[in-house]
Design a protein around this motif. Structure first.
Motif, PDB file in Angstrom:
ATOM      1  N   GLU A  45      56.790  32.323  52.967  1.00 32.03           N
ATOM      2  CA  GLU A  45      57.692  33.079  52.101  1.00 32.03           C
ATOM      3  C   GLU A  45      57.985  32.409  50.769  1.00 32.03           C
ATOM      4  N   TRP A  46      57.734  31.117  50.653  1.00 28.06           N
ATOM      5  CA  TRP A  46      57.928  30.442  49.371  1.00 28.06           C
ATOM      6  C   TRP A  46      56.948  30.961  48.325  1.00 28.06           C
ATOM      7  N   GLY A  47      55.838  31.511  48.786  1.00 26.68           N
ATOM      8  CA  GLY A  47      54.872  32.097  47.854  1.00 26.68           C
ATOM      9  C   GLY A  47      55.482  33.232  47.047  1.00 26.68           C
ATOM     10  N   VAL A  48      56.457  33.932  47.642  1.00 31.17           N
ATOM     11  CA  VAL A  48      57.143  35.011  46.926  1.00 31.17           C
ATOM     12  C   VAL A  48      57.904  34.449  45.734  1.00 31.17           C
ATOM     13  N   LEU A  49      58.611  33.329  45.952  1.00 30.69           N
ATOM     14  CA  LEU A  49      59.355  32.694  44.867  1.00 30.69           C
ATOM     15  C   LEU A  49      58.422  32.299  43.729  1.00 30.69           C
ATOM     16  N   PHE A  50      57.303  31.664  44.081  1.00 29.48           N
ATOM     17  CA  PHE A  50      56.379  31.207  43.043  1.00 29.48           C
ATOM     18  C   PHE A  50      55.727  32.391  42.321  1.00 29.48           C
ATOM     19  N   GLY A  51      55.394  33.439  43.082  1.00 29.63           N
ATOM     20  CA  GLY A  51      54.831  34.631  42.461  1.00 29.63           C
ATOM     21  C   GLY A  51      55.828  35.301  41.534  1.00 29.63           C
ATOM     22  N   MET A  52      57.099  35.376  41.959  1.00 29.07           N
ATOM     23  CA  MET A  52      58.140  35.963  41.121  1.00 29.07           C
ATOM     24  C   MET A  52      58.338  35.142  39.846  1.00 29.07           C
TER      25      MET A  52
ATOM     26  N   ILE B 187      39.805  45.053  30.909  1.00 30.13           N
ATOM     27  CA  ILE B 187      39.583  44.689  32.314  1.00 30.13           C
ATOM     28  C   ILE B 187      39.652  43.174  32.487  1.00 30.13           C
ATOM     29  N   PHE B 188      39.088  42.457  31.540  1.00 32.54           N
ATOM     30  CA  PHE B 188      39.123  40.990  31.574  1.00 32.54           C
ATOM     31  C   PHE B 188      40.565  40.487  31.521  1.00 32.54           C
ATOM     32  N   THR B 189      41.365  41.081  30.634  1.00 29.50           N
ATOM     33  CA  THR B 189      42.772  40.708  30.510  1.00 29.50           C
ATOM     34  C   THR B 189      43.541  41.023  31.793  1.00 29.50           C
ATOM     35  N   PHE B 190      43.273  42.192  32.381  1.00 20.43           N
ATOM     36  CA  PHE B 190      43.935  42.563  33.629  1.00 20.43           C
ATOM     37  C   PHE B 190      43.627  41.540  34.717  1.00 20.43           C
ATOM     38  N   THR B 191      42.373  41.104  34.797  1.00 18.95           N
ATOM     39  CA  THR B 191      41.974  40.129  35.814  1.00 18.95           C
ATOM     40  C   THR B 191      42.711  38.807  35.618  1.00 18.95           C
ATOM     41  N   LEU B 192      42.768  38.343  34.367  1.00 19.21           N
ATOM     42  CA  LEU B 192      43.466  37.086  34.082  1.00 19.21           C
ATOM     43  C   LEU B 192      44.956  37.195  34.392  1.00 19.21           C
ATOM     44  N   ASP B 193      45.557  38.319  34.014  1.00 13.54           N
ATOM     45  CA  ASP B 193      46.991  38.506  34.281  1.00 13.54           C
ATOM     46  C   ASP B 193      47.261  38.603  35.782  1.00 13.54           C
ATOM     47  N   ALA B 194      46.345  39.224  36.516  1.00 16.12           N
ATOM     48  CA  ALA B 194      46.499  39.315  37.974  1.00 16.12           C
ATOM     49  C   ALA B 194      46.404  37.936  38.614  1.00 16.12           C
ATOM     50  N   LEU B 195      45.500  37.110  38.119  1.00 17.45           N
ATOM     51  CA  LEU B 195      45.364  35.755  38.653  1.00 17.45           C
ATOM     52  C   LEU B 195      46.625  34.934  38.424  1.00 17.45           C
ATOM     53  N   LYS B 196      47.359  35.245  37.349  1.00 20.16           N
ATOM     54  CA  LYS B 196      48.618  34.531  37.090  1.00 20.16           C
ATOM     55  C   LYS B 196      49.620  34.756  38.220  1.00 20.16           C
ATOM     56  N   GLY B 197      49.535  35.908  38.870  1.00 18.16           N
ATOM     57  CA  GLY B 197      50.420  36.175  39.997  1.00 18.16           C
ATOM     58  C   GLY B 197      49.842  35.709  41.316  1.00 18.16           C
ATOM     59  N   PHE B 198      48.527  35.876  41.468  1.00 16.38           N
ATOM     60  CA  PHE B 198      47.891  35.557  42.750  1.00 16.38           C
ATOM     61  C   PHE B 198      47.884  34.053  43.036  1.00 16.38           C
TER      62      PHE B 198
END
Length: 203
Positions: free
Chosen positions: A81-88, A55-66
């Motif tokens: 819409e630039w947030g999409v580029l950075f998230g991708m 669960i801790f790893t999932f949270t950290l990995d999710a923050l990498k996208g958020f």
């Protein structure tokens, strides 16, 4: 501005490439790439190292996208819409990390984090489908594939988002499905592991 966008995109990629699953498992004395499925993602950490660490790893990995999707466009004073580029870029970093010779995870948690920052309704629908599918099948990979497809459809149905954003999120959904191609083969062969069924003892 062009230089700023390039730097933010690069920063998003490098941030996304941080292998939190590998680091979390290593902190527990486990080389996650040598156990379970060999994947560095949260699901394998959950199975091999333990529930809390997964669960801790999932949270950290999710923050990498958020974080890149939600904050980087604000830092650069750029349109939404630039947030999409950075998230991708962060998702690509997670999937093809330069730190691990471009062999990373499948991007489900990072994609979820990015979607929370960009399209919260779509991620809510995807999460609902994920839970229902997991409860019925107990197969995490199948639940992730179904959730990705649900997100790809939902972004075209809800809201007034720019077409470019909808296309980008649809491509993201297809990427998640494609990264599960080995799982799809095992699903077709009936050999995909089910959640809660241990194939390997904890290390």
């Amino acid at each position: 501005m062009e230089i700023g966008i390039i730097l933010l995109t690069l920063a998003a990629y490098l941030f996304g490439a941080i292998p939190f699953g590998l680091l979390v498992a290593k902190s527990r004395g486990v080389n996650i790439r040598e156990h379970g499925s060999g994947n560095i993602g949260a699901t394998n950490v959950f199975r091999v190292v333990g529930k809390g660490w997964g669960i801790f790893t999932f949270t950290l990995d999710a923050l990498k996208g958020f974080i890149p999707a939600f904050f980087f466009s604000k830092i650069g004073e750029l349109p939404f819409e630039w947030g999409v580029l950075f998230g991708m870029a962060a998702i690509i970093g997670h999937t093809f990390p330069v730190y691990l010779k471009f062999k990373g995870g499948k991007g489900v948690a990072t994609s979820a984090g990015m979607l929370i920052g960009i399209a919260p309704v779509a991620v809510a629908v995807g999460f609902l489908f994920w839970v229902i599918c997991l409860v019925l099948s107990r197969i995490v990979s199948l639940a992730s594939i179904i959730a990705a497809i649900a997100v790809g459809i939902t972004v075209w149905v809800e809201g007034e988002k720019p077409v470019a954003v909808k296309i980008a999120l649809s491509i993201l959904s297809l990427l998640v499905v494609w990264l599960h191609r080995a799982n799809i083969k095992r699903l077709m062969n009936g050999t995909e592991s089910r959640f809660g069924k241990k194939k390997e003892a904890k290390v």
